[in-house]
Design a protein around this motif. Structure first.
Motif, PDB file in Angstrom:
ATOM      1  N   ARG A   1       9.895  10.864   3.632  1.00 14.14           N
ATOM      2  CA  ARG A   1       9.226  11.141   2.357  1.00 14.14           C
ATOM      3  C   ARG A   1      10.220  11.508   1.250  1.00 14.14           C
ATOM      4  O   ARG A   1      10.024  11.144   0.080  1.00 14.14           O
ATOM      5  CB  ARG A   1       8.206  12.263   2.537  1.00 14.14           C
TER       6      ARG A   1
ATOM      7  N   THR B   1      -2.430  -5.105   0.232  1.00 16.36           N
ATOM      8  CA  THR B   1      -2.425  -3.648   0.285  1.00 16.36           C
ATOM      9  C   THR B   1      -3.511  -3.141   1.209  1.00 16.36           C
ATOM     10  O   THR B   1      -3.290  -2.263   2.057  1.00 16.36           O
ATOM     11  CB  THR B   1      -2.633  -3.087  -1.131  1.00 16.36           C
ATOM     12  N   TRP B   2      -4.685  -3.691   1.065  1.00 16.07           N
ATOM     13  CA  TRP B   2      -5.828  -3.196   1.846  1.00 16.07           C
ATOM     14  C   TRP B   2      -5.771  -3.662   3.294  1.00 16.07           C
ATOM     15  O   TRP B   2      -6.182  -2.931   4.199  1.00 16.07           O
ATOM     16  CB  TRP B   2      -7.131  -3.603   1.160  1.00 16.07           C
TER      17      TRP B   2
ATOM     18  N   GLY C   1       0.791  -1.231   0.000  1.00  8.21           N
ATOM     19  CA  GLY C   1       0.000   0.000   0.000  1.00  8.21           C
ATOM     20  C   GLY C   1       0.816   1.269   0.000  1.00  8.21           C
ATOM     21  O   GLY C   1       0.260   2.370   0.067  1.00  8.21           O
ATOM     22  N   SER C   2       2.138   1.145  -0.115  1.00  8.34           N
ATOM     23  CA  SER C   2       3.009   2.319  -0.036  1.00  8.34           C
ATOM     24  C   SER C   2       3.116   3.070  -1.362  1.00  8.34           C
ATOM     25  O   SER C   2       3.607   4.199  -1.399  1.00  8.34           O
ATOM     26  CB  SER C   2       4.408   1.881   0.400  1.00  8.34           C
ATOM     27  N   GLY C   3       2.708   2.436  -2.452  1.00 11.18           N
ATOM     28  CA  GLY C   3       2.854   3.028  -3.769  1.00 11.18           C
ATOM     29  C   GLY C   3       3.960   2.392  -4.583  1.00 11.18           C
ATOM     30  O   GLY C   3       4.064   2.637  -5.788  1.00 11.18           O
TER      31      GLY C   3
ATOM     32  N   SER D   1     -11.617  -0.410   3.943  1.00 15.13           N
ATOM     33  CA  SER D   1     -10.923   0.776   4.435  1.00 15.13           C
ATOM     34  C   SER D   1      -9.771   1.063   3.493  1.00 15.13           C
ATOM     35  O   SER D   1      -8.843   0.258   3.377  1.00 15.13           O
ATOM     36  CB  SER D   1     -10.409   0.537   5.859  1.00 15.13           C
ATOM     37  N   GLU D   2      -9.805   2.171   2.795  1.00 16.47           N
ATOM     38  CA  GLU D   2      -8.824   2.448   1.758  1.00 16.47           C
ATOM     39  C   GLU D   2      -7.427   2.603   2.343  1.00 16.47           C
ATOM     40  O   GLU D   2      -7.245   3.229   3.382  1.00 16.47           O
ATOM     41  CB  GLU D   2      -9.206   3.699   0.976  1.00 16.47           C
ATOM     42  N   PRO D   3      -6.429   2.035   1.658  1.00 14.96           N
ATOM     43  CA  PRO D   3      -5.063   2.094   2.192  1.00 14.96           C
ATOM     44  C   PRO D   3      -4.469   3.487   2.133  1.00 14.96           C
ATOM     45  O   PRO D   3      -4.694   4.237   1.194  1.00 14.96           O
ATOM     46  CB  PRO D   3      -4.295   1.121   1.276  1.00 14.96           C
ATOM     47  N   ASP D   4      -3.720   3.826   3.152  1.00 17.73           N
ATOM     48  CA  ASP D   4      -2.985   5.090   3.207  1.00 17.73           C
ATOM     49  C   ASP D   4      -1.756   4.848   4.071  1.00 17.73           C
ATOM     50  O   ASP D   4      -1.802   4.971   5.293  1.00 17.73           O
ATOM     51  CB  ASP D   4      -3.855   6.208   3.782  1.00 17.73           C
TER      52      ASP D   4
ATOM     53  N   PRO E   1       1.778   6.100   4.848  1.00 16.89           N
ATOM     54  CA  PRO E   1       2.765   7.170   4.653  1.00 16.89           C
ATOM     55  C   PRO E   1       4.179   6.659   4.877  1.00 16.89           C
ATOM     56  O   PRO E   1       4.412   5.740   5.667  1.00 16.89           O
ATOM     57  CB  PRO E   1       2.369   8.186   5.730  1.00 16.89           C
TER      58      PRO E   1
ATOM     59  N   GLY F   1      -3.435  -1.401   4.783  1.00 15.98           N
ATOM     60  CA  GLY F   1      -4.080  -0.090   4.841  1.00 15.98           C
ATOM     61  C   GLY F   1      -5.085   0.025   5.971  1.00 15.98           C
ATOM     62  O   GLY F   1      -5.339   1.128   6.492  1.00 15.98           O
TER      63      GLY F   1
END
Length: 574
Positions: free
Chosen positions: A210, A97-98, A65-67, A201-204, A206, A101
């Motif tokens: 960064r 991923t989810w 889920g990190s991108g 629940s949508e992954p986020d 961080p 997340g």
């Protein structure tokens, strides 16, 4: 950054969230090593795989889920209903991923629900067990469709089908069109009467650093742009030497399934499934294999063990050892495969016997049937002949996972590579094992690694950027070495020792001649196994030496008695 485990006791419905202790994160990092640490530390010795007390772990990697690309797989880890030992099964799609997340790297399930349920992970930390009686008996396609209708098309679902409910010992867990299939992980889910897990629940996720993360993503994009186009595809079988008729013969594949658009439109099948449901039972009809794959996925069956069980039944019929009442078995009836899949999932007729797996079916049949049981540690073998590819054979024999095929791959040159000449076979196998587990610390995709766009150095830097903990490549390899030894210790504790590290007698006594394919019996396997033990720092019985346990910091491993594993913090959610 706090890293979380969610514990769910299905017997009493209690749910609690915990921090993963910092030292455990440091030593085991994530993914497979972390899941192995919890399974070994918390499952009491001698608990039966089909006991409600068996533990089932879902593991999402720290990078999910990190991108980043190629790091969103997930693992199901448990004590296998087939082998009675350690098993991990890898799932694709984006369920990992989810799950991450939703806030959890580890989902640890114990106990057994009184009635069928599913686990719902919703927004803002909502966690509930909800009734699933209306879903029980449904295939995986219908189950996922219904749960997405309830919670929206964005919800992610991992579920079992009728095979898991009926405790077929090689049932799979399905998410979208991807499966965690090997070793019976779906069977354990069925024992617990857990039909599905829904993440709404949508992954986020961080990154802790960064600026570093932005540079690493750009680096990966550059690697993808110039990736090795020769990297093997999961569905490619052209050129492979494939065992046929329950390993009685071999076939040099001359069909390129990747170049058949009508199969691609059906979503596969991948290489191992093409072999297991086609070539091994004695035929290769692509459309029939595709239909068989779709049926296995909907019913929740591991295609490799299903195909192995069918081919085993056909050879027993060939040798006069098995006759199915009211059903014609035989190599000459490829269409029987589809019906046998259904019979296995519902334990109907001869399917009830085959649902127990090849080893148990052979024991029940008797009369020498065990001679034709092509299993390693009770798990049906993948599509590599150990006589033709000793690298694959040794790699599978000495792995904790038994017949799981991920360890059989030759990472230096793709899926079907010959053994590298002039290089020690044991060193190759040991390196492949460690690289595989190192990747699954991420949890990284093998094909991303082979394609050149997920080197371990990059994955290590990504772990540093996301978790905020400085990691070196050597620490990833150390975590992998800890996992391999911990998995070995788990198997030893459950009775799988040196005697389990072998091949079926066919490979040790008989050579193979099939056209231009010629190979003798694998007679030097015992000394190769001993050399592998020495390479890993184990004694001649395959027991990790005290010095090895000290070097790896595995103070929890005591082969004479299990030790409790305590965590530092917990918070009751229900």
């Amino acid at each position: 950054m706090e890293r979380q485990i969610l514990r769910v006791n299905l017997s009493d419905g209690s749910i609690r969230q915990e921090d993963i202790p910092a030292k455990v994160c440091r030593d085991f990092i994530g993914g497979r090593p972390l899941a192995a640490r919890y399974l070994y530390g918390e499952l009491a010795a001698g608990v039966g795989p089909l006991s409600p007390e068996n533990i089932l772990i879902f593991s999402a990697g720290p990078l999910a889920g990190s991108g980043a690309r190629g790091v969103n797989r997930w693992l199901a880890v448990t004590k296998s209903p087939l082998s009675g030992g350690f098993i991990r099964s890898v799932g694709g799609s984006d369920f990992g991923t989810w799950l991450h997340g939703a806030g959890y790297e580890i989902l640890l399930l114990t106990g057994q629900a009184a009635e069928p349920v599913y686990l719902y992970l919703g927004p803002r930390g909502q966690v509930e067990l909800r009734p699933a009686q209306d879903l029980w008996g449904q295939g995986t396609e219908a189950t996922q469709a219904e749960l997405r209708w309830r919670y929206g098309q964005g919800a992610r679902v991992a579920c079992i089908g009728p095979a898991g409910e009926n405790l077929v010992r090689y049932a799979s867990i399905v998410s979208n069109h991807s499966t965690a299939a090997r070793g019976g992980v779906g069977t354990v889910m069925g024992v617990k009467k857990l039909k599905a897990i829904v993440v709404d629940s949508e992954p986020d996720i961080p990154a802790a650093d960064r600026e570093l993360w932005s540079r690493l993503l750009e680096r990966q994009r550059e690697l993808i742009d110039r990736r090795d186009q020769r990297a093997p595809l999961p569905g490619a079988i052209k050129g492979a030497i494939l065992p046929t008729r329950n390993f009685q013969g071999a076939w040099q594949a001359d069909v390129d399934t990747v170049n058949q658009p009508h199969l691609l439109e059906r979503g596969g099948p991948e290489f191992q499934t093409c072999w297991a449901l086609g070539v091994n039972p004695g035929h290769f009809e692509p459309d029939l294999v595709a239909a068989a794959n779709e049926r296995c996925n909907d019913l929740g069956l591991d295609t490799v063990s299903t195909g192995g069980s069918i081919a085993f039944a056909y050879e027993l019929q060939q040798r006069g050892l098995l006759k199915a009442e009211g059903f014609d078995l035989g190599w000459e009836r490829p269409e029987a495969t589809l019906e046998l899949i259904r019979m296995i999932a519902y334990r109907a007729g001869i399917g009830d016997l085959l649902a127990e797996g090849v080893r148990r079916a052979a024991e029940y049949t008797g009369s020498g049937a065990a001679e034709y049981a092509m299993t390693i540690k009770g798990i049906e073998m993948p599509g590599y002949d150990p006589r033709v590819r000793p690298l694959h054979g040794l790699g599978i024999v000495v792995s904790a996972l038994g017949g799981s095929y991920c360890y059989g791959k030759s990472l230096h040159a793709g899926l079907f590579a010959a053994d590298r000449e002039g290089e020690d076979l044991v060193d190759q196998v040991s390196r492949i094992h460690e690289t595989t587990v190192a990747l699954e610390t991420g949890i990284g995709c093998l094909f991303a690694h082979l394609g050149g766009w997920l080197p371990l150095e990059l994955m290590t830097a990504m772990l540093t950027a996301v978790t905020g903990t400085e990691l070196a490549l050597e620490e990833i390899h150390m975590a992998a070495a800890r996992s391999l030894t911990l998995e070995r210790a788990f198997n030893l504790r459950e009775g799988l020792g040196r005697e389990a590290d072998t091949l079926p007698a066919r490979f040790l006594r008989e050579g193979i001649v099939a056209g231009e394919i010629k190979a003798g019996p694998f007679t030097n396997l015992p000394e190769l196994v001993q050399a592998y033990y020495r390479r890993r720092g184990w004694d001649d019985q395959g027991r990790p030496a005290p010095a090895t346990l000290d070097r790896l910091g595995l103070e929890l491993v005591r082969l004479d008695q299990p030790r409790d594993f305590k965590v530092a913090f917990s918070r009751e959610l229900i």
